[in-house]
Design an enzyme around this catalytic site. Structure first.
Site, PDB file in Angstrom:
ATOM      1  CD  GLU A  62      41.445  27.733  48.868  1.00  0.00           C
ATOM      2  OE1 GLU A  62      40.970  26.743  48.628  1.00  0.00           O
ATOM      3  OE2 GLU A  62      42.697  27.914  48.468  1.00  0.00           O
ATOM      4  NE  ARG A 267      45.052  25.966  41.695  1.00  0.00           N
ATOM      5  CZ  ARG A 267      45.939  26.433  42.739  1.00  0.00           C
ATOM      6  NH1 ARG A 267      47.133  26.938  42.523  1.00  0.00           N
ATOM      7  NH2 ARG A 267      45.336  26.465  43.922  1.00  0.00           N
ATOM      8  N   GLY A 309      51.469  34.487  39.330  1.00  0.00           N
ATOM      9  CA  GLY A 309      50.928  36.005  39.524  1.00  0.00           C
ATOM     10  C   GLY A 309      50.413  36.377  38.188  1.00  0.00           C
ATOM     11  CD  GLU A 310      53.567  37.087  34.203  1.00  0.00           C
ATOM     12  OE1 GLU A 310      54.108  38.147  34.063  1.00  0.00           O
ATOM     13  OE2 GLU A 310      53.649  36.027  33.511  1.00  0.00           O
ATOM     14  CG  ASN A 334      37.422  31.737  40.644  1.00  0.00           C
ATOM     15  OD1 ASN A 334      36.591  31.768  39.841  1.00  0.00           O
ATOM     16  ND2 ASN A 334      38.267  32.791  41.332  1.00  0.00           N
ATOM     17  CG  LEU A 335      33.420  29.840  36.454  1.00  0.00           C
ATOM     18  CD1 LEU A 335      32.240  29.572  35.535  1.00  0.00           C
ATOM     19  CD2 LEU A 335      33.337  28.759  37.699  1.00  0.00           C
ATOM     20  CD  GLU A 337      41.127  34.623  39.654  1.00  0.00           C
ATOM     21  OE1 GLU A 337      42.078  34.712  38.982  1.00  0.00           O
ATOM     22  OE2 GLU A 337      41.312  34.279  40.837  1.00  0.00           O
TER      23      GLU A 337
END
Length: 433
Positions: A62, A267, A309-310, A334-335, A337
């Site tokens: 989010e 994740r 963050g990568e 999320n696909l 990205e």
């Protein structure tokens, strides 16, 4: 009376809430930080006379989705400060990484009536935006009582979740009805939300399509790709508990292209060591990102992304991406990205969190979907082995990601119009569209 009973039950559960935080902190010590904010105590340092726009994003996904919206809010109301609230340490860390000092970052308190009143009294937001499905009865009621317009943005609601809310309709319906407006991702989401009592529901699309891959992370992924040379790279992105075992089993029954490097990015960071042990127990040569210099991976068969963050860099590096959370009933991560950097997607059967996006991606040729993990493995290997099919899917992924942009602009336009009709932030000019 119903909400009062809910509040009493919530207070009775407080020891369990504290036990939950303590247990989570054993694996993720950051859960011990900012403890007081969970109960609405923020200290004097956050007080300011500057007017505040508040946006709530639960966790990592989010927060990443909210980034374009936050930029647009800052452009539209530059004389206001932005408060971004989260519920998890990883969400808070992602907010810090993506937005830095551009926003205030805090935890939204648990839904105790007193805690929510302290939160509103502390920050005095001129309006609030809740991302996706964050509906808290006391929070909505307090905002309504204090005259704070509250909007549900990028709202989604699966049939299963709608049925769950319906079982608690005596508590959920007044909360949905208390929202100023809901901006839904799709017609199906809008219909389910309206059936639960929301009074004003508009379909504006999915703001996650407005994600701009960070240039620095894309460049990093390209550097990695060049360093690794022609090795095929299969990425398992944002994997969830239990899924790594399923995929490794499925891949062991298929023939990967020679010298394939499997990249697994869990994740949740508290699972990094667990997944590393799982890989090693299978006798596979594993190299961790924390030990890798970004150059040659040697004879490693698996590269473990034990960093934060990568993810964009990992997507850029990969030839094909399998989306975590879709192999088991987690609803998928999320696909979009992956598509945004042109990396073809393979998904499992569970995509209820991205039902509309997943359906459209498959129709566009940007993604393939397997009925089970075995089929997912077969589809991913098929793409790795077929350069022409992979190139076609890559082009389709880029087009798919760009074709559905614009939800953020639509939300801002509607938001400005509604605030102008009610009580717009003093000293600001609604954005022109």
């Amino acid at each position: 009376m119903i909400r009062a009973l809910y509040s009493v039950l919530l207070w009775l559960m407080t020891p369990l809430v504290m036990l939950y935080l303590w247990r989570r902190s054993l694996k993720q010590p950051d859960y011990r930080k900012h403890w007081n904010e969970r109960w609405g105590f923020y200290g004097k340092r956050t007080r300011s006379d500057q007017r505040t726009i508040w946006l709530h994003a639960v966790s990592v996904g989010e927060v990443r989705a909210a980034a374009p919206l936050i930029k647009s809010l800052k452009d539209a109301w530059p004389d206001h400060r932005i408060l971004l609230t989260c519920m998890t340490p990883t969400g808070r860390a992602t907010a810090q990484e993506l937005l830095g000092d551009a926003v205030m970052i805090a935890y939204l308190p648990y839904d105790y009536a007193g805690a929510t009143r302290r939160f509103i009294r502390q920050f005095k937001p001129v309006f609030g935006l809740l991302m996706e499905t964050e509906i808290w009865p006391n929070l909505v009621a307090v905002c309504r009582a204090r005259g704070v317009p509250l909007f549900l943005v990028n709202a989604r609601l699966s049939a299963k979740s709608a049925a769950g809310y319906q079982r608690w309709h005596w508590l959920a319906n007044p909360a949905f009805a208390g929202l100023t407006t809901t901006f839904a991702q799709s017609d199906a989401d809008a219909a389910r939300i309206a059936a639960l009592g929301a009074q004003s529901v508009l379909v504006t699309g999915n703001v996650k399509f407005d994600f701009d891959p960070p240039t620095a992370k894309v460049s990093l992924g390209k550097e990695w790709r060049n360093a690794l040379g022609p090795r095929p790279v299969l990425l398992f992105a944002s994997s969830r508990e239990g899924e790594e075992t399923l995929l490794l089993d499925a891949l062991s029954h298929n023939t990967l292209p020679a010298d394939t490097l499997l990249v697994i990015v869990p994740r949740h960071p508290q699972r990094f060591d667990e997944v590393a042990a799982l890989i090693s127990a299978r006798g596979m040569r594993c190299l961790r990102r924390s030990e890798w210099n970004g150059q040659d991976a040697g004879d490693a068969q698996v590269l473990l992304g034990d960093s934060m963050g990568e993810l964009t860099a990992w997507y850029t590096l990969a030839d094909v991406a399998i989306i975590g959370g879709s192999l088991l009933p987690f609803g998928s991560q999320n696909l979009i990205e992956s598509c945004a950097v042109g990396t073809p997607v393979v998904m499992g059967p569970s995509t209820f969190n991205f039902a509309e996006a997943a359906r459209m991606a498959v129709e566009a040729g940007a993604a393939l979907q397997g009925a089970d993990t075995a089929q997912v493995a077969q589809l991913a290997i098929g793409l790795l082995q077929n350069d022409a099919a992979r190139h076609t899917a890559s082009v389709a992924a880029l087009h798919f990601a760009s074709a559905h942009r614009g939800a953020t602009e639509r939300v801002l336009s509607e938001l400005a119009q509604q605030l102008a009709r009610t009580a717009p932030p003093t000293g600001s000019t609604p954005p022109a569209h």
